[in-house]
Design an enzyme around this catalytic site. Sequence first.
Site, mmCIF file in Angstrom:
data_model
loop_
_atom_site.group_PDB
_atom_site.id
_atom_site.type_symbol
_atom_site.label_atom_id
_atom_site.label_comp_id
_atom_site.label_asym_id
_atom_site.label_seq_id
_atom_site.Cartn_x
_atom_site.Cartn_y
_atom_site.Cartn_z
ATOM 1 N N ASN A 13 0.954 -1.100 -0.340
ATOM 2 C CA ASN A 13 0.003 -0.184 -0.232
ATOM 3 C C ASN A 13 0.684 1.027 0.596
ATOM 4 O O ASN A 13 1.303 1.394 0.934
ATOM 5 C CB ASN A 13 -1.048 0.177 1.151
ATOM 6 C CG ASN A 13 -1.491 1.523 1.374
ATOM 7 O OD1 ASN A 13 -1.485 2.023 0.406
ATOM 8 N ND2 ASN A 13 -2.234 1.292 2.268
ATOM 9 N N LYS A 15 0.276 4.566 0.055
ATOM 10 C CA LYS A 15 -0.910 5.292 0.760
ATOM 11 C C LYS A 15 -0.223 6.752 -0.592
ATOM 12 O O LYS A 15 -0.016 6.300 -1.584
ATOM 13 C CB LYS A 15 0.247 5.359 2.263
ATOM 14 C CG LYS A 15 0.243 4.691 2.742
ATOM 15 C CD LYS A 15 0.040 5.250 3.831
ATOM 16 C CE LYS A 15 0.550 3.798 4.731
ATOM 17 N NZ LYS A 15 0.397 3.787 5.976
ATOM 18 N N HIS A 99 -8.957 1.433 4.686
ATOM 19 C CA HIS A 99 -8.327 1.275 4.763
ATOM 20 C C HIS A 99 -8.532 2.704 6.441
ATOM 21 O O HIS A 99 -9.092 3.487 6.237
ATOM 22 C CB HIS A 99 -7.393 2.217 4.202
ATOM 23 C CG HIS A 99 -5.896 2.415 4.856
ATOM 24 N ND1 HIS A 99 -5.536 2.917 5.746
ATOM 25 C CD2 HIS A 99 -4.920 1.214 4.674
ATOM 26 C CE1 HIS A 99 -4.136 2.567 6.382
ATOM 27 N NE2 HIS A 99 -3.867 2.111 5.662
ATOM 28 N N GLU A 101 -7.088 4.832 7.773
ATOM 29 C CA GLU A 101 -6.555 6.322 7.098
ATOM 30 C C GLU A 101 -7.962 6.859 5.981
ATOM 31 O O GLU A 101 -7.648 8.204 6.374
ATOM 32 C CB GLU A 101 -5.554 6.634 6.447
ATOM 33 C CG GLU A 101 -4.191 6.245 7.288
ATOM 34 C CD GLU A 101 -3.154 5.562 6.487
ATOM 35 O OE1 GLU A 101 -2.834 5.549 4.972
ATOM 36 O OE2 GLU A 101 -1.991 4.955 7.171
ATOM 37 N N GLU A 170 -5.252 -4.945 10.296
ATOM 38 C CA GLU A 170 -4.350 -3.348 11.206
ATOM 39 C C GLU A 170 -5.090 -2.754 11.690
ATOM 40 O O GLU A 170 -5.799 -2.182 11.929
ATOM 41 C CB GLU A 170 -4.758 -2.761 9.564
ATOM 42 C CG GLU A 170 -4.463 -3.473 8.794
ATOM 43 C CD GLU A 170 -3.655 -2.153 7.576
ATOM 44 O OE1 GLU A 170 -2.065 -2.616 7.022
ATOM 45 O OE2 GLU A 170 -4.086 -1.501 7.183
ATOM 46 N N GLY A 176 2.209 1.959 10.071
ATOM 47 C CA GLY A 176 3.334 3.844 10.606
ATOM 48 C C GLY A 176 4.142 3.892 11.575
ATOM 49 O O GLY A 176 4.407 4.996 12.160
ATOM 50 N N SER A 216 3.449 -1.927 10.452
ATOM 51 C CA SER A 216 4.496 -2.086 9.984
ATOM 52 C C SER A 216 5.348 -3.248 10.058
ATOM 53 O O SER A 216 6.637 -3.895 11.322
ATOM 54 C CB SER A 216 5.468 -1.451 11.418
ATOM 55 O OG SER A 216 4.962 -0.101 12.005
ATOM 56 N N GLY A 238 5.245 1.167 4.805
ATOM 57 C CA GLY A 238 6.762 2.115 4.720
ATOM 58 C C GLY A 238 6.938 1.010 2.832
ATOM 59 O O GLY A 238 7.788 1.162 2.634
HETATM 60 C C1 PEP Z 1 -0.263 0.102 5.668
HETATM 61 O O1 PEP Z 1 -1.533 2.093 5.097
HETATM 62 O O2 PEP Z 1 -1.817 -0.346 5.399
HETATM 63 C C2 PEP Z 1 -0.137 -0.370 6.683
HETATM 64 C C3 PEP Z 1 0.408 -1.550 7.047
HETATM 65 O O3 PEP Z 1 1.497 1.060 6.422
HETATM 66 P P1 PEP Z 1 2.832 0.324 7.477
HETATM 67 O O4 PEP Z 1 3.168 -1.158 7.082
HETATM 68 O O5 PEP Z 1 4.027 1.728 7.017
HETATM 69 O O6 PEP Z 1 2.148 0.078 9.031
#
Ligand code: PEP
Length: 258
Positions: A13, A15, A99, A101, A170, A176, A216, A238
């Site tokens: 992802n 973003k 998601h 966000e 998640e 993040g 993460s 990330g």
């Molecule tokens: C995400 O945005 O779905 C995500 C899991 O981000 P990260 O891996 O950066 O925590």
Amino acid sequence: MNRKYRKTLIAGNWKMNKTPSETKAFMTELKAMLPKGRWCDIALCVPAVCIPAAVRAMRETRVGIGAENCNANPSGAYTGEISTAMLTDAGCKYVILGHSERRAMGETDEEINAKVKAVLEAGLVPIVCCGETLEQRESGITEEWITMQIKLALAGIPEEKSRKIVIAYEPIWAIGTGKTATPEQAEEVCQLIRVVVRKLFGSKNARATTILYGGSMNEKNAYELLAQPDIDGGLIGGASLVPAKFVKIIEDANQPTA
Ligand code: PEP
């Protein structure tokens, strides 16, 4: 993971990261590093303007390109929005929905449910996200919260379409932040999600549903997370922006199944 009954999926992802030019450069680098073995499906969900560059670059590969959102309406006066027909025509295969966000920007469970239906109708694969805040976890309501999110997101989906749905657990506190759920914490909730899916769509469909962990996940912790029986892959933010890290996670999905 359990490759006997369901697909493993490693999905990125991006973003709001990378321009179309940067997408082209990334895909060129990734293509050269992609493992030859086919132990998992691979997806990269990218910003809408990067979709054409990503699809063009990955045409001859097994990497499916996805979007990070869509609108549930077929067309019309929805300035700035993107329909499932547009995504299909552009060559997308996946769409991330719900998601955290986007939920934080005001997306409701009802809207997510309408999007899941539209995405399935279009023949795309929805990656439906759910997850609790740290406050919810600490007050002991994770199970109720996740159950409610899944039931609302999947309400009214016909049983025969349920197997196409990918669910991503998640935890918001892990996205993040560099704070990953332990394999046991992640497994506990992914197992619960499979129970909820079983109640909705029956045991055969639940056994065949791909459930991802996201939060993460990176090249250092992926192997242990993916070794859990109910974690069938990862949704990676990330670490999906760096080809070498993303490829290492794909390689970590190559492990013996239970
Ligand atoms: C995400 O945005 O779905 C995500 C899991 O981000 P990260 O891996 O950066 O925590």
